[in-house]
Design a protein around this motif. Structure first.
Motif, PDB file in Angstrom:
ATOM      1  N   VAL A 112      42.604  11.529 -19.933  1.00  0.00           N
ATOM      2  CA  VAL A 112      41.977  12.762 -19.453  1.00  0.00           C
ATOM      3  C   VAL A 112      41.503  13.614 -20.620  1.00  0.00           C
ATOM      4  O   VAL A 112      40.387  14.173 -20.599  1.00  0.00           O
ATOM      5  CB  VAL A 112      42.965  13.553 -18.558  1.00  0.00           C
ATOM      6  CG1 VAL A 112      42.437  14.957 -18.272  1.00  0.00           C
ATOM      7  CG2 VAL A 112      43.216  12.808 -17.258  1.00  0.00           C
ATOM      8  N   LEU A 113      42.327  13.724 -21.669  1.00  0.00           N
ATOM      9  CA  LEU A 113      41.918  14.473 -22.858  1.00  0.00           C
ATOM     10  C   LEU A 113      40.705  13.841 -23.519  1.00  0.00           C
ATOM     11  O   LEU A 113      39.772  14.538 -23.938  1.00  0.00           O
ATOM     12  CB  LEU A 113      43.087  14.549 -23.841  1.00  0.00           C
ATOM     13  CG  LEU A 113      44.268  15.437 -23.447  1.00  0.00           C
ATOM     14  CD1 LEU A 113      45.402  15.308 -24.464  1.00  0.00           C
ATOM     15  CD2 LEU A 113      43.834  16.892 -23.345  1.00  0.00           C
ATOM     16  N   TRP A 114      40.713  12.530 -23.612  1.00  0.00           N
ATOM     17  CA  TRP A 114      39.582  11.804 -24.183  1.00  0.00           C
ATOM     18  C   TRP A 114      38.309  12.074 -23.385  1.00  0.00           C
ATOM     19  O   TRP A 114      37.250  12.400 -23.950  1.00  0.00           O
ATOM     20  CB  TRP A 114      39.925  10.319 -24.196  1.00  0.00           C
ATOM     21  CG  TRP A 114      38.889   9.410 -24.782  1.00  0.00           C
ATOM     22  CD1 TRP A 114      37.709   9.765 -25.380  1.00  0.00           C
ATOM     23  CD2 TRP A 114      38.932   7.975 -24.813  1.00  0.00           C
ATOM     24  NE1 TRP A 114      37.015   8.654 -25.776  1.00  0.00           N
ATOM     25  CE2 TRP A 114      37.731   7.548 -25.441  1.00  0.00           C
ATOM     26  CE3 TRP A 114      39.851   7.040 -24.353  1.00  0.00           C
ATOM     27  CZ2 TRP A 114      37.454   6.191 -25.633  1.00  0.00           C
ATOM     28  CZ3 TRP A 114      39.581   5.699 -24.542  1.00  0.00           C
ATOM     29  CH2 TRP A 114      38.401   5.281 -25.181  1.00  0.00           C
ATOM     30  N   TYR A 115      38.414  11.962 -22.070  1.00  0.00           N
ATOM     31  CA  TYR A 115      37.254  12.220 -21.208  1.00  0.00           C
ATOM     32  C   TYR A 115      36.790  13.672 -21.341  1.00  0.00           C
ATOM     33  O   TYR A 115      35.588  13.962 -21.399  1.00  0.00           O
ATOM     34  CB  TYR A 115      37.612  11.905 -19.758  1.00  0.00           C
ATOM     35  CG  TYR A 115      36.508  12.239 -18.778  1.00  0.00           C
ATOM     36  CD1 TYR A 115      35.427  11.382 -18.604  1.00  0.00           C
ATOM     37  CD2 TYR A 115      36.557  13.425 -18.029  1.00  0.00           C
ATOM     38  CE1 TYR A 115      34.401  11.693 -17.709  1.00  0.00           C
ATOM     39  CE2 TYR A 115      35.540  13.736 -17.133  1.00  0.00           C
ATOM     40  CZ  TYR A 115      34.470  12.866 -16.980  1.00  0.00           C
ATOM     41  OH  TYR A 115      33.472  13.179 -16.097  1.00  0.00           O
ATOM     42  N   GLY A 116      37.748  14.591 -21.398  1.00  0.00           N
ATOM     43  CA  GLY A 116      37.388  16.002 -21.506  1.00  0.00           C
ATOM     44  C   GLY A 116      36.661  16.320 -22.807  1.00  0.00           C
ATOM     45  O   GLY A 116      35.684  17.094 -22.813  1.00  0.00           O
ATOM     46  N   GLY A 153      31.270  17.607 -25.067  1.00  0.00           N
ATOM     47  CA  GLY A 153      30.297  17.399 -26.138  1.00  0.00           C
ATOM     48  C   GLY A 153      30.791  17.830 -27.510  1.00  0.00           C
ATOM     49  O   GLY A 153      29.988  18.152 -28.390  1.00  0.00           O
ATOM     50  N   ILE A 154      32.111  17.870 -27.682  1.00  0.00           N
ATOM     51  CA  ILE A 154      32.668  18.260 -28.983  1.00  0.00           C
ATOM     52  C   ILE A 154      32.252  17.252 -30.061  1.00  0.00           C
ATOM     53  O   ILE A 154      31.952  17.619 -31.194  1.00  0.00           O
ATOM     54  CB  ILE A 154      34.198  18.356 -28.885  1.00  0.00           C
ATOM     55  CG1 ILE A 154      34.588  19.441 -27.877  1.00  0.00           C
ATOM     56  CG2 ILE A 154      34.808  18.651 -30.252  1.00  0.00           C
ATOM     57  CD1 ILE A 154      36.085  19.544 -27.625  1.00  0.00           C
ATOM     58  N   PHE A 155      32.258  15.969 -29.693  1.00  0.00           N
ATOM     59  CA  PHE A 155      31.764  14.930 -30.580  1.00  0.00           C
ATOM     60  C   PHE A 155      30.629  14.188 -29.893  1.00  0.00           C
ATOM     61  O   PHE A 155      30.583  14.093 -28.661  1.00  0.00           O
ATOM     62  CB  PHE A 155      32.885  13.935 -30.934  1.00  0.00           C
ATOM     63  CG  PHE A 155      34.054  14.538 -31.650  1.00  0.00           C
ATOM     64  CD1 PHE A 155      33.963  14.866 -32.984  1.00  0.00           C
ATOM     65  CD2 PHE A 155      35.237  14.793 -30.979  1.00  0.00           C
ATOM     66  CE1 PHE A 155      35.034  15.431 -33.644  1.00  0.00           C
ATOM     67  CE2 PHE A 155      36.311  15.346 -31.626  1.00  0.00           C
ATOM     68  CZ  PHE A 155      36.221  15.678 -32.974  1.00  0.00           C
ATOM     69  N   PRO A 186      32.557   7.743 -24.599  1.00  0.00           N
ATOM     70  CA  PRO A 186      33.443   8.054 -23.460  1.00  0.00           C
ATOM     71  C   PRO A 186      34.231   6.826 -23.023  1.00  0.00           C
ATOM     72  O   PRO A 186      33.847   5.687 -23.306  1.00  0.00           O
ATOM     73  CB  PRO A 186      32.468   8.511 -22.372  1.00  0.00           C
ATOM     74  CG  PRO A 186      31.154   7.912 -22.756  1.00  0.00           C
ATOM     75  CD  PRO A 186      31.133   7.857 -24.244  1.00  0.00           C
ATOM     76  N   PRO A 187      35.330   7.040 -22.305  1.00  0.00           N
ATOM     77  CA  PRO A 187      36.165   5.913 -21.857  1.00  0.00           C
ATOM     78  C   PRO A 187      35.398   4.880 -21.042  1.00  0.00           C
ATOM     79  O   PRO A 187      35.652   3.679 -21.153  1.00  0.00           O
ATOM     80  CB  PRO A 187      37.256   6.589 -21.020  1.00  0.00           C
ATOM     81  CG  PRO A 187      37.319   7.983 -21.525  1.00  0.00           C
ATOM     82  CD  PRO A 187      35.923   8.332 -21.940  1.00  0.00           C
TER      83      PRO A 187
END
Length: 256
Positions: free
Chosen positions: A20-24, A29-31, A38-39
Motif C-alpha cells: 500500500v505504501l509503495w502504491y501510494g 508521483g513522489i518518484f 508501480p506494483p
C-alpha cells in the motif's frame, strides 16, 4: 488452527502495508515511474518473464551455482574443523590464515579471480566458497571443541580411541552447531552469487538485474530483487525444517 492463522496474519499484514505504501508513493508521483515503477507494472513484468522462461532459467542457473559452491565450502569447512578437533596443535598452522581471510570481502577478490580463472564458472564458485566457508567453519569448530568434558571422560572410561570418541561422542554432540552453520552459510552463498554474477557472468539472477539496469528496466530490477529474496527465503525455510526434523526440537536457534 486459530494460532496458525494468527501467525500467518502478521506477515501478510506487513506485506500488505508495504504494498500500500509503495502504491501510494507511486500514485502521489513522489518518484517517476522510471525510478520506482508501480506494483502493477512490476507484477506484469514478473508474469511476462515467467511466460518467456527467462526467469526460470536464471533462477535455476543461480541455484545450481549456489549448491555447487556451498557443497565445496562445507566439505572444506568440515575437514578443517575435524583436523582442529582431532589434532588441536595443527590449528596453529592455519588458524591465523583463516581468521585473516574471514575479514576479506569475497567480492574484493573478483579482480584477481578474473585474472587467474577468467570469467567462467570457476570464479563464481570460488566466490561462493569464500563467502560461505567461514560461518560454517566457525560453527563446526565451536561444535567440535565445545563438547561436554564429562562425555569425553565417559569415552575414556570405555577405552575409546581419539577417532572413536570423535565419531561416537563429539560428532553427534556438534550436529546442532554444524547444521546451524550450514544454514548461515547457505544465506551467505546467495548473497555472494548475486555479486559474482553481476561482474563475471552472462546468465543468472545477478546478470539479469545488471542487464535490466543497463536497459533502464527498473521493473525488471525490482523483479530480480524480489525473486532473490523469495528463493533465498524458501531455501532457508526448507533447511530450517530439515534441521527441526533431524534434531527433533533439540536445537532452538532463534529462527522460526
Amino acid at each position: 488452527m486459530c494460532d496458525r492463522w494468527k501467525k500467518l496474519a502478521a506477515p501478510v499484514l506487513g506485506i500488505a502495508v508495504l504494498l500500500v505504501l509503495w502504491y501510494g508513493v507511486c500514485r502521489a508521483g513522489i518518484f517517476s515511474a522510471y525510478v520506482l515503477p508501480p506494483p502493477a507494472k512490476v507484477l506484469n513484468s514478473f508474469f511476462k518473464m515467467l511466460q518467456t522462461g527467462e526467469l526460470w532459467r536464471d533462477v535455476w542457473i543461480s541455484f545450481l551455482r549456489v549448491m555447487k559452491g556451498f557443497s565445496i565450502a562445507f566439505v572444506l569447512a568440515f575437514l578443517l574443523g575435524m583436523v582442529r578437533a582431532l589434532l588441536p596443535s595443527a590449528g596453529g598452522y592455519y588458524e591465523y590464515v583463516v581468521q585473516f581471510f574471514r575479514n576479506v570481502p569475497p567480492l574484493s577478490m573478483i579482480p584477481l579471480l578474473i585474472l587467474w580463472c577468467g570469467i567462467g564458472e570457476t570464479t563464481k564458485t570460488v566466490i561462493i566458497v569464500l563467502a560461505s566457508f567461514f560461518p560454517m567453519y566457525l560453527n563446526i569448530v565451536k561444535g567440535f571443541t565445545g563438547c561436554d568434558r564429562k562425555l569425553l571422560e565417559v569415552g575414556d572410561m570405555f577405552g575409546y580411541s581419539r577417532t572413536r570418541k570423535f565419531m561416537r561422542i563429539v560428532l553427534p554432540y556438534a550436529t546442532a552447531d554444524i547444521l546451524v552453520g550450514m544454514r548461515i552459510g547457505l544465506g551467505y552463498s546467495w548473497r555472494a552469487i548475486i555479486g559474482a554474477e553481476m561482474v563475471a557472468a552472462s546468465t543468472g539472477l545477478g546478470h539479469m538485474i545488471l542487464f535490466a539496469q543497463q536497459m533502464s528496466r527498473t521493473d525488471k530490477v525490482i523483479v530480480g530483487i524480489l525473486v532473490i529474496g523469495a528463493v533465498g527465503y524458501g531455501t532457508d525455510r526448507v533447511f530450517g525444517l530439515a534441521i527441526g526434523k533431524l534434531l527433533k526440537g533439540r536445537c532452538d536457534n532463534g529462527w522460526n
